[in-house]
Motif scaffolding. Sequence first.
Motif, mmCIF file in Angstrom:
data_model
loop_
_atom_site.group_PDB
_atom_site.id
_atom_site.type_symbol
_atom_site.label_atom_id
_atom_site.label_comp_id
_atom_site.label_asym_id
_atom_site.label_seq_id
_atom_site.Cartn_x
_atom_site.Cartn_y
_atom_site.Cartn_z
ATOM 1 N N LEU A 1 4.947 11.275 4.979
ATOM 2 C CA LEU A 1 4.534 11.960 6.210
ATOM 3 C C LEU A 1 3.674 13.184 5.935
ATOM 4 O O LEU A 1 2.810 13.534 6.737
ATOM 5 C CB LEU A 1 5.764 12.385 7.025
ATOM 6 C CG LEU A 1 6.581 11.274 7.672
ATOM 7 C CD1 LEU A 1 7.690 11.887 8.522
ATOM 8 C CD2 LEU A 1 5.721 10.352 8.531
ATOM 9 N N GLY A 2 3.894 13.856 4.799
ATOM 10 C CA GLY A 2 3.181 15.099 4.520
ATOM 11 C C GLY A 2 1.896 14.868 3.766
ATOM 12 O O GLY A 2 1.812 15.123 2.557
ATOM 13 N N LEU A 3 0.857 14.412 4.448
ATOM 14 C CA LEU A 3 -0.430 14.125 3.825
ATOM 15 C C LEU A 3 -1.400 15.279 4.056
ATOM 16 O O LEU A 3 -1.263 16.040 5.017
ATOM 17 C CB LEU A 3 -1.000 12.828 4.400
ATOM 18 C CG LEU A 3 -0.139 11.581 4.170
ATOM 19 C CD1 LEU A 3 -0.707 10.387 4.919
ATOM 20 C CD2 LEU A 3 -0.018 11.276 2.678
ATOM 21 N N PRO A 4 -2.428 15.429 3.184
ATOM 22 C CA PRO A 4 -3.303 16.594 3.283
ATOM 23 C C PRO A 4 -4.261 16.582 4.468
ATOM 24 O O PRO A 4 -4.687 17.646 4.919
ATOM 25 C CB PRO A 4 -4.083 16.557 1.965
ATOM 26 C CG PRO A 4 -4.020 15.136 1.527
ATOM 27 C CD PRO A 4 -2.691 14.628 1.984
ATOM 28 N N ASP A 5 -4.615 15.405 4.983
ATOM 29 C CA ASP A 5 -5.599 15.360 6.072
ATOM 30 C C ASP A 5 -4.973 15.033 7.427
ATOM 31 O O ASP A 5 -5.233 15.695 8.424
ATOM 32 C CB ASP A 5 -6.714 14.361 5.753
ATOM 33 C CG ASP A 5 -6.182 12.955 5.476
ATOM 34 O OD1 ASP A 5 -4.967 12.801 5.220
ATOM 35 O OD2 ASP A 5 -6.992 12.008 5.501
ATOM 36 N N ALA B 1 -4.178 8.600 -1.446
ATOM 37 C CA ALA B 1 -3.630 9.958 -1.509
ATOM 38 C C ALA B 1 -3.777 10.715 -0.199
ATOM 39 O O ALA B 1 -3.344 11.861 -0.101
ATOM 40 C CB ALA B 1 -4.313 10.733 -2.634
ATOM 41 N N ASP B 2 -4.388 10.084 0.808
ATOM 42 C CA ASP B 2 -4.519 10.741 2.109
ATOM 43 C C ASP B 2 -4.555 9.677 3.208
ATOM 44 O O ASP B 2 -4.711 8.477 2.941
ATOM 45 C CB ASP B 2 -5.771 11.621 2.171
ATOM 46 C CG ASP B 2 -7.049 10.840 1.936
ATOM 47 O OD1 ASP B 2 -7.457 10.087 2.835
ATOM 48 O OD2 ASP B 2 -7.638 10.972 0.846
ATOM 49 N N GLY B 3 -4.434 10.129 4.453
ATOM 50 C CA GLY B 3 -4.309 9.210 5.570
ATOM 51 C C GLY B 3 -5.548 8.402 5.858
ATOM 52 O O GLY B 3 -5.475 7.196 6.143
ATOM 53 N N ARG B 4 -6.732 9.031 5.805
ATOM 54 C CA ARG B 4 -7.973 8.316 6.107
ATOM 55 C C ARG B 4 -8.240 7.206 5.093
ATOM 56 O O ARG B 4 -8.642 6.102 5.460
ATOM 57 C CB ARG B 4 -9.153 9.296 6.141
ATOM 58 C CG ARG B 4 -9.150 10.220 7.337
ATOM 59 C CD ARG B 4 -9.332 9.448 8.623
ATOM 60 N NE ARG B 4 -9.202 10.283 9.820
ATOM 61 C CZ ARG B 4 -8.926 9.827 11.006
ATOM 62 N NH1 ARG B 4 -8.708 8.530 11.191
ATOM 63 N NH2 ARG B 4 -8.835 10.634 12.047
ATOM 64 N N LEU C 1 -8.395 3.113 5.890
ATOM 65 C CA LEU C 1 -9.544 2.313 5.471
ATOM 66 C C LEU C 1 -9.101 1.156 4.587
ATOM 67 O O LEU C 1 -9.531 0.007 4.767
ATOM 68 C CB LEU C 1 -10.544 3.197 4.735
ATOM 69 C CG LEU C 1 -11.847 2.523 4.286
ATOM 70 C CD1 LEU C 1 -12.620 2.002 5.496
ATOM 71 C CD2 LEU C 1 -12.696 3.496 3.482
ATOM 72 N N LYS C 2 -8.217 1.426 3.631
ATOM 73 C CA LYS C 2 -7.720 0.361 2.743
ATOM 74 C C LYS C 2 -6.932 -0.677 3.522
ATOM 75 O O LYS C 2 -7.042 -1.886 3.271
ATOM 76 C CB LYS C 2 -6.847 0.961 1.634
ATOM 77 C CG LYS C 2 -7.635 1.669 0.553
ATOM 78 C CD LYS C 2 -6.760 1.950 -0.664
ATOM 79 C CE LYS C 2 -7.585 2.497 -1.818
ATOM 80 N NZ LYS C 2 -6.793 2.651 -3.056
ATOM 81 N N ALA C 3 -6.108 -0.209 4.476
ATOM 82 C CA ALA C 3 -5.307 -1.154 5.266
ATOM 83 C C ALA C 3 -6.189 -2.058 6.104
ATOM 84 O O ALA C 3 -5.831 -3.212 6.377
ATOM 85 C CB ALA C 3 -4.339 -0.383 6.162
ATOM 86 N N LEU D 1 0.861 -1.182 0.000
ATOM 87 C CA LEU D 1 0.000 0.000 0.000
ATOM 88 C C LEU D 1 0.896 1.230 0.000
ATOM 89 O O LEU D 1 1.673 1.430 0.935
ATOM 90 C CB LEU D 1 -0.914 0.002 1.227
ATOM 91 C CG LEU D 1 -1.744 1.272 1.461
ATOM 92 C CD1 LEU D 1 -2.663 1.555 0.273
ATOM 93 C CD2 LEU D 1 -2.550 1.151 2.757
ATOM 94 N N VAL D 2 0.816 2.047 -1.057
ATOM 95 C CA VAL D 2 1.624 3.260 -1.173
ATOM 96 C C VAL D 2 0.730 4.463 -0.871
ATOM 97 O O VAL D 2 -0.319 4.634 -1.488
ATOM 98 C CB VAL D 2 2.234 3.408 -2.580
ATOM 99 C CG1 VAL D 2 3.132 4.650 -2.640
ATOM 100 C CG2 VAL D 2 3.026 2.167 -2.956
ATOM 101 N N VAL D 3 1.169 5.303 0.081
ATOM 102 C CA VAL D 3 0.365 6.443 0.526
ATOM 103 C C VAL D 3 1.156 7.728 0.292
ATOM 104 O O VAL D 3 2.184 7.958 0.935
ATOM 105 C CB VAL D 3 -0.007 6.316 2.019
ATOM 106 C CG1 VAL D 3 -1.013 7.404 2.394
ATOM 107 C CG2 VAL D 3 -0.542 4.929 2.349
ATOM 108 N N ASP D 4 0.679 8.559 -0.636
ATOM 109 C CA ASP D 4 1.373 9.821 -0.953
ATOM 110 C C ASP D 4 0.376 10.713 -1.686
ATOM 111 O O ASP D 4 -0.447 10.220 -2.458
ATOM 112 C CB ASP D 4 2.606 9.554 -1.825
ATOM 113 C CG ASP D 4 3.601 10.710 -1.796
ATOM 114 O OD1 ASP D 4 3.231 11.811 -2.255
ATOM 115 O OD2 ASP D 4 4.729 10.507 -1.318
#
Length: 224
Positions: free
Chosen positions: A53-57, A32-35, A39-41, A5-8
């Motif tokens: 680390l620098g996510l919008p939410d 594209a965001d933390g929430r 949910l996906k994880a 899972l890639v989060v950026d």
Amino acid sequence: MTAVLVVDDDPHLLRALRITLQAHGYEVSTAADGRTALLKAMQEPPSVVILDLGLPDLDGTAVIRELRGWSSVPVLVLSARHGSEDKVQALDAGADDYITKPFGLDELLARLRAVLRRSIEPARDSVVSAENFTVDLGNHRVSHEGQDIRLTPTEWKMLEVLVRNPEKLVTQQQLLSEVWGPAYAKETNYLRVYMAQLRRKLEPDTANPRHLLTEAGIGYRFMP
């Protein structure tokens, strides 16, 4: 197939990582965001998370802390933040490794393989009992009075190295090499952060540890 899972929040980086990882045999999902990532994880647990680390939410560190409430999935942090304080905060929250942007894809792939090895490496069957906890090396379990104690893959690997050498001094360099790899021989901050986490989880009195002892400037020792 290993699921990543890639989060950026950078769509160009997400696309590049998806293409690269898929080309190397990984199954890739993105957020594209933390929430969305959390949910996906939860819905489709990945084998490893690559997290900016620098996510919008949510700040990525907050994502790690929330994730660690119910999962021990390995987390490899990506960030443009170069300060050691940011690295320590991410590791303290439960990250398994940290790589700063810009980075080389070869280095990313190597670190990804390393965190996966630490999470799935089989252990030889044996049980080590200490006064306040029991370590089942064969089943990757740590318990206290019958209750499981959740460790991250990196916390587990560090504890495993120590308990396989009871009462022996394990040097900082040895721990760093065995847990993170030879390239990390000078990253002593990692040891300080993870030892503090292990003591919080395993020692009745973290200020006066009974089992996980520090030999100042040299290494650590496990006393049953």
